[in-house]
Design a protein around this motif. Structure first.
Motif, mmCIF file in Angstrom:
data_model
loop_
_atom_site.group_PDB
_atom_site.id
_atom_site.type_symbol
_atom_site.label_atom_id
_atom_site.label_comp_id
_atom_site.label_asym_id
_atom_site.label_seq_id
_atom_site.Cartn_x
_atom_site.Cartn_y
_atom_site.Cartn_z
ATOM 1 N N ALA A 13 15.897 15.081 -13.664
ATOM 2 C CA ALA A 13 16.922 14.066 -13.408
ATOM 3 C C ALA A 13 17.621 14.260 -12.075
ATOM 4 O O ALA A 13 18.234 13.322 -11.552
ATOM 5 N N SER A 14 17.512 15.462 -11.488
ATOM 6 C CA SER A 14 18.166 15.701 -10.201
ATOM 7 C C SER A 14 17.489 14.935 -9.064
ATOM 8 O O SER A 14 18.025 14.876 -7.948
ATOM 9 N N LEU A 15 16.330 14.344 -9.315
ATOM 10 C CA LEU A 15 15.666 13.536 -8.281
ATOM 11 C C LEU A 15 16.405 12.233 -8.016
ATOM 12 O O LEU A 15 16.209 11.621 -6.959
ATOM 13 N N VAL A 16 17.212 11.790 -8.949
ATOM 14 C CA VAL A 16 17.950 10.544 -8.772
ATOM 15 C C VAL A 16 18.830 10.643 -7.526
ATOM 16 O O VAL A 16 19.603 11.594 -7.360
ATOM 17 N N GLY A 17 18.683 9.681 -6.643
ATOM 18 C CA GLY A 17 19.436 9.662 -5.396
ATOM 19 C C GLY A 17 18.676 10.210 -4.212
ATOM 20 O O GLY A 17 19.077 9.989 -3.065
ATOM 21 N N ASP A 18 17.555 10.922 -4.449
ATOM 22 C CA ASP A 18 16.772 11.505 -3.357
ATOM 23 C C ASP A 18 15.799 10.482 -2.788
ATOM 24 O O ASP A 18 15.372 9.538 -3.466
ATOM 25 N N ARG A 19 15.405 10.718 -1.521
ATOM 26 C CA ARG A 19 14.492 9.809 -0.820
ATOM 27 C C ARG A 19 13.079 10.371 -0.840
ATOM 28 O O ARG A 19 12.865 11.577 -0.678
ATOM 29 N N PHE A 20 12.116 9.469 -0.979
ATOM 30 C CA PHE A 20 10.724 9.879 -1.018
ATOM 31 C C PHE A 20 9.849 8.808 -0.384
ATOM 32 O O PHE A 20 10.234 7.647 -0.262
ATOM 33 N N ALA A 21 8.643 9.221 -0.009
ATOM 34 C CA ALA A 21 7.580 8.305 0.373
ATOM 35 C C ALA A 21 6.486 8.411 -0.675
ATOM 36 O O ALA A 21 6.344 9.451 -1.336
ATOM 37 N N ALA A 22 5.719 7.350 -0.825
ATOM 38 C CA ALA A 22 4.605 7.364 -1.767
ATOM 39 C C ALA A 22 3.545 6.378 -1.311
ATOM 40 O O ALA A 22 3.846 5.361 -0.679
ATOM 41 N N VAL A 23 2.307 6.703 -1.630
ATOM 42 C CA VAL A 23 1.185 5.803 -1.376
ATOM 43 C C VAL A 23 0.796 5.193 -2.711
ATOM 44 O O VAL A 23 0.485 5.909 -3.658
ATOM 45 N N THR A 24 0.831 3.880 -2.787
ATOM 46 C CA THR A 24 0.675 3.177 -4.055
ATOM 47 C C THR A 24 -0.607 2.349 -4.161
ATOM 48 O O THR A 24 -1.032 2.017 -5.244
ATOM 49 N N TYR A 62 0.805 -1.226 0.000
ATOM 50 C CA TYR A 62 0.000 0.000 0.000
ATOM 51 C C TYR A 62 0.835 1.271 0.000
ATOM 52 O O TYR A 62 0.394 2.295 -0.507
ATOM 53 N N ASP A 63 2.018 1.216 0.583
ATOM 54 C CA ASP A 63 2.836 2.423 0.664
ATOM 55 C C ASP A 63 4.302 2.042 0.729
ATOM 56 O O ASP A 63 4.652 0.884 0.967
ATOM 57 N N VAL A 64 5.176 3.024 0.509
ATOM 58 C CA VAL A 64 6.593 2.703 0.371
ATOM 59 C C VAL A 64 7.441 3.923 0.686
ATOM 60 O O VAL A 64 7.026 5.068 0.480
ATOM 61 N N VAL A 65 8.620 3.662 1.204
ATOM 62 C CA VAL A 65 9.674 4.668 1.349
ATOM 63 C C VAL A 65 10.861 4.158 0.549
ATOM 64 O O VAL A 65 11.223 2.973 0.647
ATOM 65 N N GLY A 66 11.453 5.016 -0.271
ATOM 66 C CA GLY A 66 12.564 4.553 -1.094
ATOM 67 C C GLY A 66 13.364 5.678 -1.699
ATOM 68 O O GLY A 66 13.160 6.853 -1.392
ATOM 69 N N ARG A 67 14.287 5.288 -2.559
ATOM 70 C CA ARG A 67 15.209 6.237 -3.182
ATOM 71 C C ARG A 67 15.095 6.120 -4.702
ATOM 72 O O ARG A 67 15.056 5.021 -5.249
ATOM 73 N N VAL A 68 15.026 7.251 -5.375
ATOM 74 C CA VAL A 68 14.907 7.269 -6.825
ATOM 75 C C VAL A 68 16.225 6.817 -7.453
ATOM 76 O O VAL A 68 17.299 7.331 -7.115
ATOM 77 N N THR A 69 16.122 5.853 -8.368
ATOM 78 C CA THR A 69 17.320 5.371 -9.064
ATOM 79 C C THR A 69 17.310 5.728 -10.545
ATOM 80 O O THR A 69 18.345 5.635 -11.200
ATOM 81 N N ALA A 70 16.151 6.098 -11.076
ATOM 82 C CA ALA A 70 16.052 6.466 -12.490
ATOM 83 C C ALA A 70 14.778 7.257 -12.702
ATOM 84 O O ALA A 70 13.815 7.130 -11.924
ATOM 85 N N VAL A 71 14.768 8.088 -13.737
ATOM 86 C CA VAL A 71 13.589 8.887 -14.050
ATOM 87 C C VAL A 71 13.219 8.702 -15.512
ATOM 88 O O VAL A 71 14.063 8.397 -16.364
ATOM 89 N N GLY A 72 11.935 8.896 -15.791
ATOM 90 C CA GLY A 72 11.450 8.825 -17.153
ATOM 91 C C GLY A 72 11.401 10.199 -17.792
ATOM 92 O O GLY A 72 11.731 11.213 -17.164
ATOM 93 N N ASP A 95 3.339 11.729 -7.240
ATOM 94 C CA ASP A 95 2.906 11.142 -5.971
ATOM 95 C C ASP A 95 4.017 11.092 -4.926
ATOM 96 O O ASP A 95 3.789 10.619 -3.803
ATOM 97 N N LEU A 96 5.198 11.569 -5.252
ATOM 98 C CA LEU A 96 6.322 11.498 -4.323
ATOM 99 C C LEU A 96 6.230 12.572 -3.243
ATOM 100 O O LEU A 96 5.898 13.725 -3.520
ATOM 101 N N MET A 97 6.546 12.169 -2.006
ATOM 102 C CA MET A 97 6.614 13.094 -0.870
ATOM 103 C C MET A 97 8.023 13.031 -0.296
ATOM 104 O O MET A 97 8.493 11.948 0.062
#
Length: 349
Positions: free
Chosen positions: A87-98, A72-82, A113-115
């Motif tokens: 592109a500066s989001l790569v490496g940053d941490r976010f939470a999201a409700v999925t 239902y939800d997740v905390v993680g780090r961006v490894t790639a962007v579409g 949806d990233l927080m």
């Protein structure tokens, strides 16, 4: 300039159908490259909520068809962007409700949806108050709006939402009566709540003894026939906040029927001229109509919760930390009803 991405290997937990927890399937595959507006998130923490317990039985109100990946939800780090994502989001941490899909080592998430989550904050602590904490905060402060000095009843006060509700209410100067089995009473007292054993037939009578004039709010995730008793606990001007139907989880038949019956009952009570009100809390309310406004509320409330954790006013209730590959054990433990707080799923070592 947007980074070019091919594929990423991911390990996922698949719910293949109506199975026991040990019927979950571990699958490895290549994750598609993120499309326009998407990112790849490397999971640092996800968890088990009541929603996954309902989904296992095919009882969640709007779950996807089997097979699918829960989470239902997740905390993680961006490894790639579409395409179209900074592109500066790569490496940053976010939470999201999925709602689904988070029981995976890597997953695709819509960037909108990233927080943001600060560095140095324990991912499991964030996960413990993501959906559970936002739900508790919004029910208490945005929906029921119980003032300091009021009294509330929290059913299932040892659960992920319930244990957060207890702490938030006590911090706000609200008296809390919390129901749980006897094994959790010492924990509830330590949080500041007056515990009542939900396994006793006299539970509601005991609550009335503790609050003979009625209570300002009841937070009820149980539903079923007992919701009538919750309604009767309210004083004039009190609020019933229903946010689930755990009592009907194992019922056969259309999973929507108990919820629709609950909606009808709440609507009928709201038509009575007795000064009380009844609401069903929907985490997703307003998202389709105005995603930006919905997302802003979510981010604001998560920020408040993380600040309370940082200041020591809210202690994350983490029942267990279990590796992704043992998600079946995590789900079974959640369904055992023996824990306090949320069961966190972490990446495999």
């Amino acid at each position: 300039m947007t980074k070019t991405v091919t594929t990423t290997s991911t390990t996922e937990i698949v719910l293949p159908g109506r199975v026991e927890p040990d019927g979950l399937v571990v699958r490895s595959r290549e994750l598609d490259a993120p499309e326009k507006g998407q990112v790849v998130l490397r999971m640092e923490a996800t968890g088990v909520s009541f929603a996954e317990q309902q989904m296992r039985l095919g009882k969640y109100y709007d779950q996807p068809p089997f097979p699918f990946v829960p989470g239902y939800d997740v905390v993680g780090r961006v490894t790639a962007v579409g395409p179209g994502v900074d592109a500066s989001l790569v490496g940053d941490r976010f939470a999201a409700v999925t709602k689904t899909g988070a029981w995976a080592s890597h997953l695709l998430v819509d960037a909108v949806d990233l927080m943001p989550v600060a560095e140095g904050v324990d991912a499991a602590a964030v996960e413990s108050v993501l959906v559970n904490g936002i739900t508790a905060w919004q029910m208490l402060h945005r929906l029921a709006r119980v003032p300091a000095g009021g009294t509330v009843v929290v059913l299932g006060a040892n659960g992920g939402v319930g244990s957060t509700l207890v702490q938030l209410a006590c911090h706000a100067g609200i008296t809390v009566i919390g129901t749980a089995s006897a094994r959790h009473h010492a924990t509830l007292r330590a949080m500041g709540a007056a515990p009542v054993d939900y396994q006793e037939e006299s539970m509601y009578a005991r609550i009335r003894e503790l609050a003979p004039g009625g209570v300002d709010a009841v937070f009820d995730h149980v539903g079923g026939a007992g919701v009538e008793q919750s309604w009767q606990l309210l004083r004039k001007g009190g609020t019933l906040v229903s946010y689930g139907s755990a009592a009907t989880k194992d019922d056969e038949g259309d999973s929507r029927l108990p919820v629709l019956k609950l909606f009808a009952r709440l609507a009928a009570w709201n038509s009575l001229p007795n000064g009380r009100s009844a609401h069903f809390y929907n985490f997703w309310a307003g998202r389709r109509r105005c995603h930006a406004s919905w997302h802003r509320r979510m981010s604001e409330d998560l920020t408040q919760l993380l600040r309370l954790i940082a200041d020591g006013h809210l202690t994350p209730q983490i029942a267990a930390r279990i590796p992704l590959g043992d998600a079946a054990a995590a789900l079974a433990l959640a369904e055992s009803r023996t824990t306090t707080g949320k069961i966190i799923i972490l990446p495999d070592a």
